[in-house]
Design an enzyme around this catalytic site. Structure first.
Site, PDB file in Angstrom:
ATOM      1  N   ASN A 128     110.667   0.776  54.830  1.00 36.85           N
ATOM      2  CA  ASN A 128     111.661   0.668  53.766  1.00 36.85           C
ATOM      3  C   ASN A 128     111.202  -0.393  52.775  1.00 36.85           C
ATOM      4  O   ASN A 128     110.584  -1.391  53.131  1.00 36.85           O
ATOM      5  CB  ASN A 128     113.065   0.385  54.312  1.00 36.85           C
ATOM      6  CG  ASN A 128     113.197  -0.853  55.166  1.00 36.85           C
ATOM      7  OD1 ASN A 128     112.337  -1.164  55.980  1.00 36.85           O
ATOM      8  ND2 ASN A 128     114.299  -1.564  55.004  1.00 36.85           N
ATOM      9  N   ILE A 129     111.488  -0.126  51.507  1.00 34.10           N
ATOM     10  CA  ILE A 129     111.091  -1.015  50.420  1.00 34.10           C
ATOM     11  C   ILE A 129     112.319  -1.237  49.549  1.00 34.10           C
ATOM     12  O   ILE A 129     112.744  -0.328  48.831  1.00 34.10           O
ATOM     13  CB  ILE A 129     109.940  -0.397  49.590  1.00 34.10           C
ATOM     14  CG1 ILE A 129     108.748  -0.071  50.516  1.00 34.10           C
ATOM     15  CG2 ILE A 129     109.535  -1.335  48.454  1.00 34.10           C
ATOM     16  CD1 ILE A 129     107.705   0.834  49.884  1.00 34.10           C
ATOM     17  N   GLU A 130     112.905  -2.416  49.665  1.00 32.04           N
ATOM     18  CA  GLU A 130     114.132  -2.712  48.920  1.00 32.04           C
ATOM     19  C   GLU A 130     113.822  -3.213  47.521  1.00 32.04           C
ATOM     20  O   GLU A 130     112.691  -3.563  47.192  1.00 32.04           O
ATOM     21  CB  GLU A 130     114.958  -3.754  49.687  1.00 32.04           C
ATOM     22  CG  GLU A 130     115.463  -3.224  51.006  1.00 32.04           C
ATOM     23  CD  GLU A 130     116.300  -4.209  51.790  1.00 32.04           C
ATOM     24  OE1 GLU A 130     116.904  -3.784  52.778  1.00 32.04           O
ATOM     25  OE2 GLU A 130     116.343  -5.409  51.434  1.00 32.04           O
ATOM     26  N   CYS A 153     113.800   4.346  51.417  1.00 28.42           N
ATOM     27  CA  CYS A 153     113.840   4.278  52.876  1.00 28.42           C
ATOM     28  C   CYS A 153     112.466   4.563  53.480  1.00 28.42           C
ATOM     29  O   CYS A 153     111.621   5.216  52.866  1.00 28.42           O
ATOM     30  CB  CYS A 153     114.834   5.290  53.413  1.00 28.42           C
ATOM     31  SG  CYS A 153     116.536   5.020  52.894  1.00 28.42           S
ATOM     32  N   GLU A 183     111.674   6.586  55.900  1.00 27.75           N
ATOM     33  CA  GLU A 183     111.432   8.009  56.125  1.00 27.75           C
ATOM     34  C   GLU A 183     110.892   8.677  54.868  1.00 27.75           C
ATOM     35  O   GLU A 183     109.923   9.436  54.921  1.00 27.75           O
ATOM     36  CB  GLU A 183     112.732   8.713  56.553  1.00 27.75           C
ATOM     37  CG  GLU A 183     113.331   8.182  57.833  1.00 27.75           C
ATOM     38  CD  GLU A 183     114.323   7.043  57.640  1.00 27.75           C
ATOM     39  OE1 GLU A 183     115.255   6.936  58.456  1.00 27.75           O
ATOM     40  OE2 GLU A 183     114.181   6.249  56.682  1.00 27.75           O
ATOM     41  N   CYS A 188     119.334   8.137  57.053  1.00 30.79           N
ATOM     42  CA  CYS A 188     120.505   8.251  56.183  1.00 30.79           C
ATOM     43  C   CYS A 188     120.603   9.687  55.652  1.00 30.79           C
ATOM     44  O   CYS A 188     119.705  10.512  55.860  1.00 30.79           O
ATOM     45  CB  CYS A 188     120.405   7.252  55.032  1.00 30.79           C
ATOM     46  SG  CYS A 188     119.191   7.695  53.758  1.00 30.79           S
ATOM     47  N   CYS A 197     117.695  10.804  53.295  1.00 27.46           N
ATOM     48  CA  CYS A 197     116.469  11.049  54.065  1.00 27.46           C
ATOM     49  C   CYS A 197     116.582  12.356  54.850  1.00 27.46           C
ATOM     50  O   CYS A 197     115.612  13.110  54.942  1.00 27.46           O
ATOM     51  CB  CYS A 197     116.178   9.887  54.993  1.00 27.46           C
ATOM     52  SG  CYS A 197     115.617   8.424  54.099  1.00 27.46           S
TER      53      CYS A 197
END
Length: 132
Positions: A42-44, A53, A55, A86, A89
């Site tokens: 995940n990369i916020e 996300c 996935e 989620c 995804c």
């Protein structure tokens, strides 16, 4: 099927997660039709809508390399509980899934469950609904 390599790659990807806002790191790895494995984390982003996300990162890496059919995906989030994908995804997984693919939801390399895509996304909207 032996999922150990897929889970291992998801665990390693989780270590690279960029999650300064939620502090919730997730890793994922996908296996394509030919057995290739692609991983992602995940990369916020400070603008939350720009967050991606794990996935989708893994799937998009596979797709960007020419793969369109996935056989399995492993997801590793919290080591204390199972981390399911989620809704967004799940929809992306549906787009590239093959034959009701396996979804491996792992706490660690030894503690995981395997679900079929239809179990976590019943009645999914897909290409078939568009006549494709």
């Amino acid at each position: 099927m032996d999922y150990s390599k897929l889970i291992y790659k998801a665990i390693k990807a989780r270590e690279e997660a960029y999650a300064p806002y939620s502090n919730f790191k997730v890793g994922a790895s996908v296996m394509t039709e030919d057995g290739s494995i692609y991983s992602g984390c995940n990369i916020e982003n400070a603008s939350y809508g720009a967050t991606n996300c794990a996935e989708r990162t893994a799937i998009f890496k596979a797709v960007s390399e020419g793969h369109r059919k996935l056989k399995a995906i492993a997801i590793v989030g919290s080591p204390e509980e199972y981390t399911y994908p989620c809704g967004i995804c799940r929809q992306v997984i549906v787009e590239f899934s093959q034959d009701n693919m396996d979804i491996i939801i792992a706490k660690n390399k030894d503690d995981y469950i395997v679900k079929k895509l239809d179990e976590i996304m019943p009645g999914a909207f897909s290409k078939k609904d568009l006549g494709k």
